[in-house]
Motif scaffolding. Structure first.
Motif, PDB file in Angstrom:
ATOM      1  N   SER A 982       0.826  -1.212   0.000  1.00 53.86           N
ATOM      2  CA  SER A 982       0.000   0.000   0.000  1.00 53.86           C
ATOM      3  C   SER A 982       0.857   1.256   0.000  1.00 53.86           C
ATOM      4  CB  SER A 982      -0.929  -0.004   1.216  1.00 53.86           C
ATOM      5  OG  SER A 982      -1.743  -1.151   1.224  1.00 53.86           O
ATOM      6  N   ASP A 983       1.940   1.228  -0.680  1.00 58.70           N
ATOM      7  CA  ASP A 983       2.801   2.406  -0.746  1.00 58.70           C
ATOM      8  C   ASP A 983       2.044   3.570  -1.386  1.00 58.70           C
ATOM      9  OD1 ASP A 983       5.014   4.217  -1.920  1.00 58.70           O
ATOM     10  OD2 ASP A 983       6.106   2.847  -0.612  1.00 58.70           O
ATOM     11  N   PRO A 984       2.193   4.796  -0.874  1.00 62.92           N
ATOM     12  CA  PRO A 984       1.495   5.943  -1.478  1.00 62.92           C
ATOM     13  C   PRO A 984       1.909   6.222  -2.910  1.00 62.92           C
ATOM     14  CG  PRO A 984       2.385   6.507   0.695  1.00 62.92           C
ATOM     15  CD  PRO A 984       2.921   5.163   0.356  1.00 62.92           C
ATOM     16  N   THR A 985       3.036   5.626  -3.322  1.00 63.79           N
ATOM     17  CA  THR A 985       3.475   5.825  -4.699  1.00 63.79           C
ATOM     18  C   THR A 985       2.471   5.269  -5.700  1.00 63.79           C
ATOM     19  OG1 THR A 985       5.784   5.740  -4.012  1.00 63.79           O
ATOM     20  CG2 THR A 985       5.319   5.282  -6.322  1.00 63.79           C
ATOM     21  N   ALA A1047      10.846   3.104  -6.808  1.00 63.76           N
ATOM     22  CA  ALA A1047      11.987   3.977  -7.105  1.00 63.76           C
ATOM     23  C   ALA A1047      11.561   5.172  -7.947  1.00 63.76           C
ATOM     24  CB  ALA A1047      13.073   3.177  -7.829  1.00 63.76           C
ATOM     25  N   LEU A1048      10.636   4.939  -8.878  1.00 65.13           N
ATOM     26  CA  LEU A1048      10.101   6.048  -9.662  1.00 65.13           C
ATOM     27  C   LEU A1048       9.336   7.017  -8.778  1.00 65.13           C
ATOM     28  CD1 LEU A1048       9.540   7.423 -12.378  1.00 65.13           C
ATOM     29  CD2 LEU A1048       7.613   5.872 -12.687  1.00 65.13           C
ATOM     30  N   GLY A1049       8.557   6.487  -7.851  1.00 62.61           N
ATOM     31  CA  GLY A1049       7.833   7.357  -6.942  1.00 62.61           C
ATOM     32  C   GLY A1049       8.756   8.126  -6.017  1.00 62.61           C
ATOM     33  N   THR A1050       9.825   7.474  -5.550  1.00 62.85           N
ATOM     34  CA  THR A1050      10.779   8.169  -4.696  1.00 62.85           C
ATOM     35  C   THR A1050      11.470   9.308  -5.448  1.00 62.85           C
ATOM     36  OG1 THR A1050      11.163   6.143  -3.454  1.00 62.85           O
ATOM     37  CG2 THR A1050      12.815   7.873  -3.264  1.00 62.85           C
ATOM     38  N   ALA A1051      11.878   9.027  -6.679  1.00 61.29           N
ATOM     39  CA  ALA A1051      12.509  10.068  -7.481  1.00 61.29           C
ATOM     40  C   ALA A1051      11.545  11.199  -7.807  1.00 61.29           C
ATOM     41  CB  ALA A1051      13.078   9.476  -8.772  1.00 61.29           C
ATOM     42  N   HIS A1053       9.403  12.289  -5.728  1.00 66.97           N
ATOM     43  CA  HIS A1053       9.039  12.856  -4.429  1.00 66.97           C
ATOM     44  C   HIS A1053       7.614  12.472  -4.029  1.00 66.97           C
ATOM     45  CE1 HIS A1053      12.725  15.125  -4.804  1.00 66.97           C
ATOM     46  NE2 HIS A1053      12.299  15.654  -5.945  1.00 66.97           N
ATOM     47  N   SER A1054       7.245  11.221  -4.354  1.00 68.18           N
ATOM     48  CA  SER A1054       5.931  10.666  -4.014  1.00 68.18           C
ATOM     49  C   SER A1054       4.796  11.516  -4.549  1.00 68.18           C
ATOM     50  CB  SER A1054       5.801  10.524  -2.488  1.00 68.18           C
ATOM     51  OG  SER A1054       6.803   9.668  -1.981  1.00 68.18           O
ATOM     52  N   MET A1055       5.050  12.144  -5.702  1.00 63.79           N
ATOM     53  CA  MET A1055       4.023  12.974  -6.335  1.00 63.79           C
ATOM     54  C   MET A1055       3.856  12.559  -7.791  1.00 63.79           C
ATOM     55  SD  MET A1055       5.184  16.673  -4.781  1.00 63.79           S
ATOM     56  CE  MET A1055       3.904  17.529  -5.704  1.00 63.79           C
ATOM     57  N   SER A1056       3.770  11.242  -8.013  1.00 62.56           N
ATOM     58  CA  SER A1056       3.686  10.721  -9.373  1.00 62.56           C
ATOM     59  C   SER A1056       2.398  11.142 -10.059  1.00 62.56           C
ATOM     60  CB  SER A1056       3.780   9.193  -9.360  1.00 62.56           C
ATOM     61  OG  SER A1056       5.009   8.800  -8.796  1.00 62.56           O
ATOM     62  N   ALA A1057       1.393  11.528  -9.291  1.00 63.50           N
ATOM     63  CA  ALA A1057       0.138  11.939  -9.914  1.00 63.50           C
ATOM     64  C   ALA A1057       0.281  13.260 -10.643  1.00 63.50           C
ATOM     65  CB  ALA A1057      -0.963  12.024  -8.864  1.00 63.50           C
ATOM     66  N   ARG A1075      17.385   5.633  -6.078  1.00 61.73           N
ATOM     67  CA  ARG A1075      17.575   5.865  -4.651  1.00 61.73           C
ATOM     68  C   ARG A1075      16.613   4.948  -3.887  1.00 61.73           C
ATOM     69  NH1 ARG A1075      18.927  12.332  -4.106  1.00 61.73           N
ATOM     70  NH2 ARG A1075      20.091  12.481  -6.075  1.00 61.73           N
ATOM     71  N   ILE A1076      17.156   3.896  -3.345  1.00 60.82           N
ATOM     72  CA  ILE A1076      16.364   2.900  -2.604  1.00 60.82           C
ATOM     73  C   ILE A1076      16.237   3.395  -1.167  1.00 60.82           C
ATOM     74  CG2 ILE A1076      16.173   0.485  -1.988  1.00 60.82           C
ATOM     75  CD1 ILE A1076      16.057   1.090  -4.997  1.00 60.82           C
ATOM     76  N   THR A1077      15.058   3.849  -0.811  1.00 55.06           N
ATOM     77  CA  THR A1077      14.828   4.413   0.523  1.00 55.06           C
ATOM     78  C   THR A1077      13.949   3.524   1.403  1.00 55.06           C
ATOM     79  OG1 THR A1077      12.938   5.672  -0.335  1.00 55.06           O
ATOM     80  CG2 THR A1077      15.093   6.766  -0.331  1.00 55.06           C
ATOM     81  N   SER A1078      13.237   2.597   0.802  1.00 55.93           N
ATOM     82  CA  SER A1078      12.341   1.742   1.583  1.00 55.93           C
ATOM     83  C   SER A1078      13.111   0.519   2.095  1.00 55.93           C
ATOM     84  CB  SER A1078      11.152   1.292   0.733  1.00 55.93           C
ATOM     85  OG  SER A1078      10.345   0.375   1.445  1.00 55.93           O
TER      86      SER A1078
END
Length: 1339
Positions: A982-985, A1047-1051, A1053-1057, A1075-1078
């Motif tokens: 359920s990642d917000p990404t 990784a796409l969502g992290t890059a 900034h969790s604003m893929s929308a 950038r692997i942050t999870s």
């Protein structure tokens, strides 16, 4: 503007007159006084010695010794001080409080090393300003002085100092408080006041001085003797403002020697009595300026080619002065002794006493004019002068080609002199041999054979010795690939091809030179050049004139876009002329073959016969009439023969004009002026080269200042235009002067006023500037991730000009020999213009079968002025129907009167409109428009997931990953029935497998969409693995797809929308910034190939599939089609970030297709574009520009920006002028004078690599090719005559033989058979095929 003009007058004009001395109000009083007294000493010392003491060599020796000691002391101290700043320790001491901790005075000497470093004198309270301060305010802590405050403070010091301090202790009397308050009050007026009464600094900002007071004191220890040192309180900038720095000991020694030589040679001329009255003082001023420039030079100098401090220009004045003095002394000694025998040539007596003394007097005047000469920058820096001198001697005396560096000019001249010395011995022996009426000495025939062979060999060699060195010294290429780079082996094939071309030339000369020598020997020994005189001479002259006229005038005019500026279309058109878009390489036309063969006949038959005929006649005349000057005539015959033959081999396009003029002028018009034909032809060839330069200069000037088309770029242009008219006579005198000395004639600030610049080589620019591309191989990782320095358009687009340079390197020489660029000669400049590429090609060296050039690429999106000039060279004038003020039309296929008149008043002309080169078509699509809506982003994410699955299944490490305990342990929770990520990404709008009921992505929803694709990819493996729903493969694919999207969502900034963050994240992943942050994704670090070989290429491939989706939306729904498409793209296309070095390697290796995602940040815009490159044939317009126009505008820009310091980006000299292409030419200057986005290194193209020219002339006659031809001829004769008399059977045998050749070719990767395998291989294979054939078909 006024302050800038004063600065130019002060630092430019006045400093150039004095050698570097001027009063700078921004410098300290000490600095200005030191410079003034130093200059006065250098000026007055020789003048007073000459006026006060009797003339003798002892005085000259004392003067030079004093100068040597003086310069040695200054240089030693300067060098030691700089060494102290480099290696010395900065000693800091805190400022003492006046009320509590008053400074203590030292009893001993300040320079004593025995004293404690923390102790200091009370007068040394103030320290030098810190290093960050400008050199204009930091020397010895002295600045502009307020005299009134200084005197007042000095008085206050004398009054208050005894009251406040006694032996370093505060006074404790009753008046202490009042006295100390007054002391502080007066000290506030002098913030930087030194207590002992030194000059006080007038600060510009009181706050700055308050801050400086609070800072700790700093000083350096300058060691005078062991144990003895001095405190130095000033900084390096102050020292640099005082004296120039010489970094090496050798430079200091050379400067001292030069100063001593200037003193000795100058005083020696004073002793000789060459100067009288005021000229003695003027000559002493010249001596002082030359010596002063070694201490504090003019920066920038009028002849300096670069911004900043130029250490080479420092030595120009003393070196030229020494040369001039030596030449004055030599000419005076030779003129008075009369040892040289006069020589008369064309009625002018050379080397007589009067002639030598006249030259001496001219040199004396030249030496006296040194200040004015260096003010106008008429003499280049020393290395440029040496290169120009050697190049001119080699070109005009020995017939050499232009050079590319001082080393190459020296190499070429030494090579020519060695060959001339070798030929001189044979020629002298032949002249001294007996000559009969119908007899040619054998030694002279040997001389002719060697002359032709060696001249042919020299004409085929480049002047650059490094090219020849690269053939014999091969260094293995080092593998620089790292494990993180993709397994793409891209090798640049061009260096090997060029190395093979050089080897072919050497192997061909190994055969051709002896062959030509033998044939020439036989022809010369046959006395044909004696028996058929004088008819043979006139036949050869007429033949050379007719063939030259047809080859170099008629055919090029018929092939021009506007023949004779009258016809509207070329008469002889290429096959691509009528094509709208070129799809194939240029077709070889019949007139191109004719042009090539006429050049071959002209170079290898007609002109050698003309030169050998004149050599024989000259040698016979000298041999039959022996005189005292025979040894000089033999040398002249050797040098003249070599020069004329090399010129005819390298540049035959202008030889017929020189030959025809020489014949007509000296045989028919003025035969009494003729010496001999060889002498006439030799000197006319030199004269005509200067006359061509003069003609081009006059054309440039008249075109540039024509009043009906003048373009005023600034108010100064309008002001200078009428004032230039009365000085037209001076302008033409300057043109003649500049043509003689090969100097550019440049417009001052782009106006109609022209001045002569200093002499330059054909290469023009002194330094070897070429563009250094910025990519990931030469930038730090932090800058790549945060702020990519190479992301600007100019840096990224420069690779296309680099590829264009490679294409020209492969084909330019052959295209020139086929006449596709029209007539050309050394120094010519051409502009290649296409839809987006605009490049200036400067031809530097032209040899026999080689061309050295340099390409300068302009901006894709140029300025307004550049676009106007591009429109001028690309638009046609065929539709113009004007005649003066009306439009009556024009005749069919003819130009109108206005168009024909306008084309004659241009500094350029269109040489070709459809010149075909191999290049890349560039298409860019805005990524924002392609990903604007959610559906399009969902398609991209879908292809992203499918690409990851593809690369997982194709990987050779799949089995290793499936059994890796770390990976399986981390992915085991994903096998749970209720697992959901359920990642917000993840978003319902862009993820096709998003489960809205679980508010995330589950393995079930993932398999529902992608299981079929996983199974299909697995089925295409050679060894499929288990691929069920709960299998490790599916689980691995699920984990990697989740990781990739996270990784796409992290890059993002969790604003893929949102679109902008999505594009930012996509670009970050595209360039490899994962950038692997999870913590749930850290299992990927078990093997980095999961990122490098699976996820990273998956991002890039998804962008290509998304591009193809717009052309065929439903085609990729079929798994087989999608799989084949990905496989084809992987094989035929490179998808990479433009900063990756593999991108450049792929373009230079001619990869068929490339794709990249470019982030453009320019002028406030922030765009993402998808760049697609497809290799194809491009069509260019070839514009030939007047070479003197290019040289003049380049020289004008250098003078304006470097010497006149014009920093205005909208200056008038770069505004558009369509008649001269002023903006495009000035933009192509070396940076920072111009702003090209690419400048290539000096590149050499060889004719041997041009396939179409090889089909016309054949391959090189090398030993290997002769051996191959003999073997093939022997095989064919053997099969046809001896063994197999049956004709039909022989045809079948030949088919069998050729089938073997084809099979061998295929097995050797389609390379030449002779380069891959020995003859025994072909013989054995052929024998096997033949035996099988005989069993079926007996003869």
């Amino acid at each position: 503007m006024g302050s800038q003009a004063l600065q130019i007058l002060r630092q430019g004009v006045w400093a150039s007159l004095t050698g570097g001395w001027y009063v700078d109000p921004h410098q300290s009083t000490f600095s200005n006084c030191f410079h003034l007294y130093l200059w006065i000493f250098l000026l007055a010392f020789p003048f007073l010695l000459y006026m006060a003491l009797p003339p003798s060599l002892v005085v000259a020796g004392v003067y030079s010794a004093v100068v040597a000691v003086f310069f040695t002391a200054i240089k030693v101290v300067n060098y030691r001080l700089h060494a102290m700043f480099d290696l010395g320790e900065i000693i800091e001491k805190k400022q003492a409080s006046l009320t509590a901790d008053a400074p203590k005075t030292e009893e001993g000497d300040e320079g004593s090393g025995a004293h404690d470093g923390n102790q200091h004198r009370s007068e040394d309270v103030n320290s030098t300003p810190p290093v960050r301060c400008s050199s204009q305010h930091s020397l010895f802590g002295l600045n502009q002085v307020s005299v009134r405050i200084t005197i007042f403070c000095h008085t206050v010091t004398s009054f208050f100092y005894p009251c406040c301090f006694s032996r370093g202790r505060p006074f404790s009397g009753p008046n202490y408080l009042f006295t100390f308050e007054l002391f502080l009050f007066f000290r506030s007026f002098c913030p930087s006041w030194r207590i002992q009464g030194e000059l006080r600094v007038k600060s510009q900002e009181n706050t700055l001085m308050i801050e400086e007071k609070a800072k700790p004191k700093q000083y350096y220890r300058f060691w005078v003797l062991p144990g003895k040192w001095l405190r130095v309180r000033y900084d390096r900038l102050a020292l640099l403002a005082l004296l120039d720095r010489n970094r090496r000991v050798g430079e200091n020694v050379f400067a001292v020697v030069l100063a001593s030589l200037v003193a000795f040679l100058g005083f020696l001329l004073l002793l000789q009595g060459f100067f009288r009255d005021i000229w003695v003082f003027q000559f002493c001023l010249v001596i002082a300026s030359c010596q002063y420039s070694l201490l504090k030079s003019v920066q920038p100098d009028a002849a300096s080619p670069m911004h900043g401090h130029n250490w080479i220009i420092v030595y120009s004045r003393p070196v030229y002065f020494c040369l001039c003095c030596v030449m004055i002394w030599i000419f005076d000694l030779s003129g008075r002794s009369g040892s040289l025998q006069p020589v008369s040539l064309y009625g002018v007596t050379f080397f007589s006493a009067h002639f030598l003394l006249c030259v001496r007097d001219m040199l004396i005047v030249f030496a006296l004019c040194f200040p004015v000469i260096f003010l106008f920058g008429l003499l280049p820096q020393v290395n440029t002068f040496v290169m120009c001198l050697l190049e001119q001697i080699d070109m005009h005396i020995f017939g050499g080609t232009a050079t590319t560096s001082p080393l190459s000019s020296l190499f070429s001249l030494i090579r020519s002199m060695l060959v001339a010395a070798l030929l001189y011995g044979f020629c002298l022996g032949a002249i001294n041999a007996p000559w009969g009426d119908a007899h040619v000495p054998v030694l002279f025939s040997v001389f002719c054979g060697l002359l032709l062979a060696l001249s042919y060999h020299l004409s085929r060699q480049s002047s650059d010795p490094t090219i020849l060195w690269s053939v014999f010294c091969l260094f293995p290429e080092l593998e620089n690939r790292t494990p993180e780079e993709p397994p793409v082996e891209i090798k640049d094939p061009l260096p090997e091809k060029l190395r093979n071309s050089v080897k072919e030339i050497l192997h061909s000369d190994l055969v051709m030179c002896p062959l030509m020598a033998v044939i020439t020997f036989a022809i010369s020994a046959s006395t044909v050049f004696i028996a058929l005189q004088p008819a043979l001479s006139f036949v050869l002259y007429i033949l050379a004139g007719v063939v030259g006229f047809i080859t170099h005038y008629l055919l090029p005019q018929l092939r021009k876009q506007l023949p004779w500026f009258c016809l509207a279309h070329p008469v002889l058109r290429s096959r691509e002329y009528s094509q709208f878009e070129v799809r194939d390489a240029a077709q070889l036309m019949w007139f191109e073959k004719l042009y090539a063969w006429l050049q071959c006949v002209e170079k290898y038959f007609i002109y050698p016969a003309v030169v050998l005929n004149s050599l024989t006649t000259e040698a016979r005349t000298v041999g039959q009439n022996h005189k005292e000057l025979d040894i000089y005539r033999a040398l002249f015959i050797s040098v003249a023969g070599m020069k004329l033959l090399r010129s005819s081999f390298c540049a035959p396009s202008q030889q017929y004009v020189t030959l025809c003029f020489t014949t007509l002028f000296f045989h028919f018009d003025y035969p009494h002026f003729s010496e001999t034909f060889l002498i006439d032809y030799y000197f006319m060839s030199i004269l005509f080269s200067k006359m061509w330069d003069l003609l081009y200069k006059l054309r440039f000037v008249l075109t540039y200042i024509a009043p009906w088309q003048i373009t005023w770029g600034s108010a100064f242009h309008a002001f200078a235009q009428p004032f230039a008219v009365p000085h037209s006579a001076v302008l033409f005198v300057q043109a003649i002067f500049s043509a003689i000395f090969s100097t550019p004639l440049n417009p001052v600030l782009g106006s109609a006023v022209f001045v002569t610049s200093y002499t330059r080589p054909v290469k023009f620019w002194e330094r070897d500037y070429n563009t250094k591309r910025v990519d990931h191989s030469n930038t730090r990782l932090a800058t790549q991730l945060d702020r990519n320095p190479g992301a600007d358009d100019n840096n990224l687009n420069s690779i296309f000009y680099e590829h264009l340079t490679r294409s020209l390197q492969h084909s330019l020489c052959g295209d020139l020999l086929l006449g596709r660029w029209g007539n050309y000669t050394t120094g010519d400049c051409f502009i290649l213009a296409s839809d987006y590429l605009n490049a200036l090609v400067h031809i530097i060296e032209i040899g026999n079968g080689l061309v050295t050039f340099q390409l300068r690429g302009l901006e894709f999106r140029g300025t307004y002025c550049q676009q106007r000039e591009v429109e001028a060279i690309t638009e046609g004038v065929e539709e113009d129907e004007g005649c003066c003020c009306c439009e009556p039309g024009h005749l069919p296929h003819m130009l109108s009167f206005n168009a024909a008149f306008g084309q004659r008043w241009l500094a350029w002309e269109v040489a070709a409109t459809k010149y075909v080169l191999e290049g890349y078509s560039i298409s860019d699509n805005n990524a924002a428009s392609m990903l604007q809506v959610f559906d399009l982003r969902k398609i991209l994410i879908t292809y992203y997931v499918k690409s990851i699955i593809y690369y997982v299944s194709r990987s050779s490490k799949l089995e290793e990953w499936l059994i890796n305990e770390t990976i399986q342990e981390a992915l085991r929770p994903c096998l749970g029935p209720n697992y959901v990520d359920s990642d917000p990404t993840f978003n319902l709008n862009i993820d096709e497998d998003y489960d809205h009921r679980a508010s995330g992505i589950t393995p079930s929803s993932f398999c529902l969409i992608y299981l079929d694709w996983i199974q299909y990819c697995n089925s295409r493996r050679q060894t499929p693995v288990t691929c069920e729903r709960d299998s490790p493969l599916v689980n691995l694919c699920f984990g990697l797809c989740i990781l990739g999207r996270r990784a796409l969502g992290t890059a993002s900034h969790s604003m893929s929308a949102s679109l902008e963050p999505f594009l930012y994240g996509l670009h970050a992943l595209f360039k490899g910034d994962f950038r692997i942050t999870s913590p749930r994704d850290e299992w990927v670090f078990a093997d980095m190939d999961l990122l490098n070989r699976v996820v990273a290429p998956g991002v890039r491939m998804s962008l290509k599939l998304h591009q193809d989706h717009f052309t065929s939306p439903d085609e990729y729904e079929d798994p087989m089609v999608l799989y084949d498409a990905i496989t084809a793209n992987e094989e035929k296309m490179l998808i990479s970030h433009e900063g990756d070095p593999v991108w450049r390697s792929a373009i230079l290796a001619n990869m068929p297709s490339l794709l990249a995602l470019r982030h453009i940040m320019d002028d406030g815009s922030d765009e993402y574009k998808i760049i697609m490159l497809n290799k194809r044939f491009l069509s260019f317009r070839v514009i030939k520009v007047n070479r003197e126009c290019v040289r003049g505008l380049w020289a004008g820009q250098q003078q304006e920006l470097v010497f006149l310091r014009n920093r205005n980006p909208e200056r008038g000299s770069i505004q558009n002028a369509k008649q001269a292409l002023r903006n495009m030419i000035n933009s192509s200057c070396d940076q920072p004078i111009g702003y090209p986005i690419y400048v290539s290194p000096l590149t050499t193209s060889y004719a041997g690599g041009h396939n179409q020219l090889r089909s016309v002339w054949g391959g090189p006659v090398s030993p290997h090719n002769i051996y191959t031809w003999l073997i093939s001829s022997w095989d064919s004769n053997l099969f046809t005559k001896t063994r197999y008399p049956n004709i039909k059977w022989c045809q079948n045998v030949r088919r069998c033989y050729f089938s073997v050749l084809v099979s061998v070719k295929k097995n050797n990767n389609k390379r030449l058979i002779s380069q891959q395998a020995p003859l025994s291989l072909y013989t054995s294979r052929f024998t096997a095929h033949l035996c099988r054939y005989e069993l079926v078909h007996p003869p």
